[in-house]
Write a protein that holds these residues in place. Structure first.
Motif, PDB file in Angstrom:
ATOM      1  N   HIS A   1       0.853  -1.192   0.000  1.00 27.88           N
ATOM      2  CA  HIS A   1       0.000   0.000   0.000  1.00 27.88           C
ATOM      3  C   HIS A   1       0.890   1.244   0.000  1.00 27.88           C
ATOM      4  O   HIS A   1       1.990   1.220   0.534  1.00 27.88           O
ATOM      5  N   SER A   2       0.369   2.343  -0.548  1.00 34.22           N
ATOM      6  CA  SER A   2       1.172   3.569  -0.575  1.00 34.22           C
ATOM      7  C   SER A   2       1.209   4.181   0.820  1.00 34.22           C
ATOM      8  O   SER A   2       0.286   4.007   1.624  1.00 34.22           O
ATOM      9  N   LEU A   3       2.282   4.932   1.104  1.00 38.27           N
ATOM     10  CA  LEU A   3       2.404   5.585   2.412  1.00 38.27           C
ATOM     11  C   LEU A   3       1.279   6.607   2.595  1.00 38.27           C
ATOM     12  O   LEU A   3       0.791   6.808   3.708  1.00 38.27           O
ATOM     13  N   GLU A   4       0.854   7.237   1.503  1.00 33.17           N
ATOM     14  CA  GLU A   4      -0.254   8.221   1.565  1.00 33.17           C
ATOM     15  C   GLU A   4      -1.528   7.527   2.040  1.00 33.17           C
ATOM     16  O   GLU A   4      -2.220   8.005   2.923  1.00 33.17           O
TER      17      GLU A   4
END
Ligand code: ATP
Ligand code: MN
Length: 464
Positions: free
Chosen positions: A115-118
């Motif tokens: 998953h993206s950090l955002e």
């Protein structure tokens, strides 16, 4: 026997002993001859592999395995055996499975994929379950402990400084006001604000630094430090600033600027050495996934002394640079992050201590140099983001300090207790502030400061 953490299980011999392990499922893989569950309990990065024989259709085990998807909490019973898989010494030959809490895959936000950090910032309550945030939390914990070890081993006393303060304008940053006045009613009534009626009888704020308070204990106990939260209402939406962050502030009586520089260097090196030794698995992960070359670059810092440069020489270096900066470097203006990065990355190739900054953009309590223009300030800069430490030798001469307070139009009466430290038994003394989350950016290679504190606070961001 007490139930071991998975970290402890990894250190046991694969002697066939029976045991029960508990944790959360990271992955489930069904092969022809076996079902593999990898579980993790946060005690370390690696998952423990638990291998089940393919259950009979309709059996209790088959039903439990069907519910044991990513995120489910489980208890697994089995025996500890040598693992044929590479990279792990042991695995569990599993016979029993209890699913304690399911995590239905149609609604559980964390699936097996990356998953993206955002995205993870939006689910800050679940992100500690990922490899990245588990590793950050473990490194954060080890570094907090190492900070106390470093100072305690060197005879420093830990002092608790207040979070609520009435000493305004320490010059370190904009402050959050603390009030129990009913602002809505006051606004409607059209009356002015009477701080005499406020909780403390005067305006009060959240502290931007524990330094002034810790100096009082420095002038009695000699070597002291604080380590606690600080608050800055600066409206800077950067990857290096938080509104609430933790700061470590040592203060040492009779230390002059060179002693202060040595202390900062010894401190940073101690922390890096500890991280490399005790968080090796997590740092290896950051090296592979977040910042290539991290481990080698941290290790290389240990071998050589930090570079030193005066602010005036730093400006001269920047003027010679072939690189074009967004902000032109000019004597009298503060160094921008792009300048700090250039100096550490391109000029010295490692940490750099810049000293003797113009008084204009440094705090009133910093000791004036004989030139009357610069003060005995020091910033420690590191590659990738610049300032990690800000500190100075403090002005110990009463008349100089009074002159600076007046020059800056500050109110002498709020500092009367601080000035007493110069009136009675004054000493040369020095200290600095290390931003704990900046240290963690440096050690983990993470790029955004919001990802190295469990619950970041920043402009328009106070969720969770
Ligand atoms: P910067 O120029 O990067 O804003 P500063 O000069 O305001 O830093 P100091 O007042 O010297 O910083 O504070 C001491 C240390 O605290 C800094 O070296 C940095 O590591 C850390 N720090 C300062 N402001 C913040 C912030 N908003 N969020 C996280 N850490 C901070
Ligand atoms: Mn700042």
């Amino acid at each position: 026997m007490k139930r071991p953490t998975l970290k402890e299980v990894f250190e046991l011999e694969p002697d066939g002993r029976s045991l029960v392990v508990k944790g959360w499922v990271r992955t489930k893989r069904e092969a022809k001859a076996a079902v593999f569950l990898e579980i993790n309990d946060g005690s370390r990065l690696a998952n423990l592999q638990c291998v089940f024989e393919v259950p009979q259709a309709g059996s209790a085990l088959a039903a439990a395995l069907a519910k044991a998807g990513t995120g489910a909490s489980v208890a697994i019973e089995g025996s500890l055996v040598a693992s044929p898989a590479s990279g792990q010494k042991v695995e569990v030959k599993a016979v029993g499975l209890e699913v304690i809490g399911e995590a239905p895959s149609e609604s559980y936000p964390l699936q097996k994929k990356a998953h993206s950090l955002e995205f993870l910032r939006e689910i800050a309550h679940l992100r500690p379950r990922t490899n990245t945030f588990g590793a950050v939390a473990r490194v954060r914990n080890r570094m907090a402990y190492a900070i106390h070890q470093f100072f305690q081993e060197r005879g420093f006393q830990y002092v608790h400084t207040p979070l609520i303060t009435a000493s305004d304008a320490e010059g370190a940053g904009a402050m959050f006001q603390v009030t129990t006045l009913d602002l809505e009613r006051l606004a409607k009534s059209g009356q002015g604000v009477d701080y005499g009626k406020d909780f403390f009888g005067k305006p009060a704020f959240l502290t931007v630094s524990g330094q002034l308070n810790v100096e009082t204990y420095c002038q009695a106990l000699g070597r002291v430090y604080t380590f606690g939260p600080t608050f800055r209402a600066e409206n800077s939406n950067t990857t290096r600033h938080l509104s609430e962050f933790w700061m470590i502030e040592p203060e040492v009586a009779f230390n002059e600027l060179p002693d202060n520089m040595d202390l900062a260097e010894e401190f940073i090196k101690y922390l890096l050495k500890t991280a490399l030794a005790d968080c090796a698995e997590d740092l290896e992960f950051f090296d592979q996934r977040i910042q290539k070359g991290l481990v080698e670059s941290l290790g290389s810092v240990l071998d050589k002394p930090f570079a030193h440069m005066t602010y005036t020489d730093a400006i001269a270096e920047l003027a010679k640079s072939p690189e074009k900066f967004e902000f032109e470097p000019r004597w009298g203006s503060d160094l921008q992050s792009e300048h700090e990065k250039y100096l550490t990355e391109k000029v010295v190739g490692g940490p750099l201590i810049v000293t003797d900054y113009p008084k204009e953009f440094k705090s009133f309590y910093m000791k004036m140099n004989d030139d009357g223009k610069t003060v005995r300030a020091m910033d420690v800069l590191v590659p990738r983001f610049g300032e990690i430490i800000g500190g100075s030798e403090r002005e110990e001469r009463l008349d100089n300090l009074l002159r600076r307070i007046e020059e800056l139009g500050l109110d002498t009466s709020t500092y009367s207790w601080y000035l007493d430290l110069r009136r009675f038994g004054t000493t040369p003394h020095s200290g600095f502030g290390l931003g704990f989350e900046r240290l963690l950016l440096y050690v983990t290679g993470m790029a955004n400061i919001r990802d190295v504190i469990p619950f970041p606070r920043a402009p328009k961001l106070a969720d969770f």
